[in-house]
Enzyme design. Structure first.
Site, PDB file in Angstrom:
ATOM      1  N   HIS A 271       0.807  -1.216   0.000  1.00 34.07           N
ATOM      2  CA  HIS A 271       0.000   0.000   0.000  1.00 34.07           C
ATOM      3  C   HIS A 271       0.833   1.255   0.000  1.00 34.07           C
ATOM      4  O   HIS A 271       0.299   2.358  -0.032  1.00 34.07           O
ATOM      5  CB  HIS A 271      -0.931   0.001   1.219  1.00 34.07           C
ATOM      6  N   CYS A 272       2.176   1.153   0.036  1.00 34.73           N
ATOM      7  CA  CYS A 272       3.015   2.350   0.163  1.00 34.73           C
ATOM      8  C   CYS A 272       3.977   2.546  -1.005  1.00 34.73           C
ATOM      9  O   CYS A 272       3.912   3.547  -1.708  1.00 34.73           O
ATOM     10  CB  CYS A 272       3.817   2.289   1.468  1.00 34.73           C
ATOM     11  N   ILE A 273       4.881   1.593  -1.188  1.00 34.63           N
ATOM     12  CA  ILE A 273       6.031   1.843  -2.065  1.00 34.63           C
ATOM     13  C   ILE A 273       5.645   2.076  -3.530  1.00 34.63           C
ATOM     14  O   ILE A 273       6.218   2.934  -4.188  1.00 34.63           O
ATOM     15  CB  ILE A 273       7.073   0.712  -1.912  1.00 34.63           C
ATOM     16  N   ILE A 275       2.995   3.507  -4.539  1.00 32.46           N
ATOM     17  CA  ILE A 275       2.059   4.632  -4.593  1.00 32.46           C
ATOM     18  C   ILE A 275       2.675   5.946  -4.121  1.00 32.46           C
ATOM     19  O   ILE A 275       2.508   6.996  -4.738  1.00 32.46           O
ATOM     20  CB  ILE A 275       0.806   4.290  -3.750  1.00 32.46           C
ATOM     21  N   ASP A 276       3.421   5.881  -3.014  1.00 35.68           N
ATOM     22  CA  ASP A 276       3.894   7.106  -2.361  1.00 35.68           C
ATOM     23  C   ASP A 276       4.686   8.051  -3.254  1.00 35.68           C
ATOM     24  O   ASP A 276       4.516   9.277  -3.167  1.00 35.68           O
ATOM     25  CB  ASP A 276       4.726   6.750  -1.123  1.00 35.68           C
TER      26      ASP A 276
END
Length: 435
Positions: A271-273, A275-276
């Protein structure tokens, strides 16, 4: 007002409200219950709420026993009724921040949740956003909504940003032991935010503003994305030179300073890498900054599923097989090893591309028995059990997520062709192609 709120956290008489009971919100809720707080969880999904109130878990690595204990002790309950926000001292938002189809930030979950919460906010509460987002979100989106009803942030209500740092399935860290960065809109907000998290987290790290805390989270994940992009590019170069990139990385990692090992793979998941970086590049344009370095890494990483498929096509071609009509088994569809988390999994992109090319696609994942409902991907499939017979029946197996539960010797002994995207098989093997 501030001192009264702080005292409630210190005495553990405050009720903690957590909005969004997923991979971030649920562990945090259980941690507060474990620390002796009463916790009220909010979620829009009635099925989740019913499961939790029945002491059940819907996330593999989160123990149902822990939930059942917290429920039976009267320390945790869940609800879909947002009017109960007034019962809590802390409102912690743990909601998704995905990208839209244009690869731009989708803030709808944060905005809709804040709008659902704001009619019930009252004096003395602290609102904390934990969702990954671009610098300025807390000030631009949450602040005006909180103050719409006449409350004044920093005086009788408090606003902080404290980014989540969960690492699902990592046995070395848990919510309590991962240091927590906190930024407040005002010094009073920061003081209340520290009081909120200190009883539940071993180490809290104050920063000067919500913007600094927001950018901290982005830097952490962009650091990983850029370094993974680098080794993914190095993998392509090494492959052309007939060099095993994993051998090279492991050799380089023996250097005791100045090198941190990152490993290539079939793409970025979670959910992070994945997208961020887009959250920062999008916001940076407002300031006239073109984040070329970050965007290049994103370009390399997003190409990896296609690279894996191309390697598969070529490997089958070398064995007089067309991809169309070939039986292909994808091994591991969670985004990382030993979890059931499917968010942004590159394995799914590999499966879709193979399907588009006419392959008969199946998957095996001991952590995902049935292909779940996803926002953008649909497969009517169940996990195939790995036996010598089933493995031998496929023209090709693609190792995309290297779960510990896989029998790698069985795969090697029985597979006609293995596409290894994780460097699981060292050296040269007749039926293994590195990708």
């Amino acid at each position: 007002m501030k001192h009264n709120t702080i005292e409630k956290f210190r005495s553990k008489t405050a009720i903690i409200g957590i909005v969004g009971l997923g991979y971030v919100g649920l562990p945090l809720a259980l941690r507060y219950a474990e620390a002796g707080f009463r916790v009220l969880g909010f979620d829009i999904d009635p099925a989740k709420v019913d499961k939790l109130n029945g002491g059940c878990s819907y996330i593999e690595h989160i123990s149902a026993a822990k939930i059942a204990i917290a429920v039976s002790d009267g320390l945790f309950s869940a609800t879909t009724d947002f009017s109960r926000i007034g019962e809590v001292e802390a409102v912690i938002l743990c909601v998704p921040t995905p990208l839209n189809k244009y690869r731009e930030p989708d803030m709808s979950f944060v905005i809709d949740t804040t709008d659902a919460v704001k009619p019930y906010l009252r004096a003395g509460q602290v609102l904390s956003l934990e969702s990954t987002t671009y610098p300025g979100t807390t000030e631009e989106e949450l602040l005006p909504r909180v103050e719409e009803g006449g409350l004044k942030v920093g005086e009788n209500v408090f606003l902080v940003y404290s980014p989540e740092r969960e690492d699902p399935g990592n046995p070395d860290f848990e919510t309590r032991t991962i240091p927590k960065v906190i930024g407040g809109h005002t010094p009073a907000c920061l003081e209340v935010g520290l009081a909120l998290y200190q009883p539940a987290i071993d180490k809290v790290v104050p920063v000067s503003s919500t913007k600094a805390a927001e950018l901290t989270k982005l830097l952490e994940n962009i650091h990983r994305a850029v370094n993974i992009g680098l080794v993914n590019e190095m993998k392509i170069v090494a492959d052309k030179m007939d060099i095993d990139i994993h051998e090279v990385i492991n050799a380089a990692a023996t250097k005791p300073f100045g090198f941190v090992a990152y490993y290539p793979g079939p793409g970025l998941g979670g959910h992070c890498i994945p997208i961020d970086p887009f959250y920062l590049t999008w916001k940076a344009r407002e300031y006239g900054v073109n984040t070329r370095f970050i965007e290049l890494a994103g370009e390399v990483n997003s190409h990896m599923p296609e690279y894996v498929v191309n390697k598969t096509v070529l490997a089958l071609n070398d064995r007089q097989r067309a991809i169309k009509g070939s039986k292909v088994l994808v091994l591991g569809i969670a985004y990382k090893k030993n979890v059931d988390d499917m968010r942004e999994s590159p394995s799914v992109q590999v499966m879709e591309r193979l399907r588009d090319l006419g392959a008969e696609v199946s998957y095996s994942d001991p952590h995902v028995p049935v292909f779940p409902k996803m926002r953008e991907h649909t497969f009517d499939l169940q996990s195939v059990p790995l036996t010598a017979e089933t493995v031998a029946d496929y023209d090709c197996v693609i190792l995309t997520t290297d779960h510990d539960k896989f029998d790698y010797a069985l795969l090697l002994d029985n597979a006609k062709l293995i596409i290894d995207t994780r460097g699981k098989y060292a050296g040269r093997r007749a039926n293994v192609v590195k990708a």
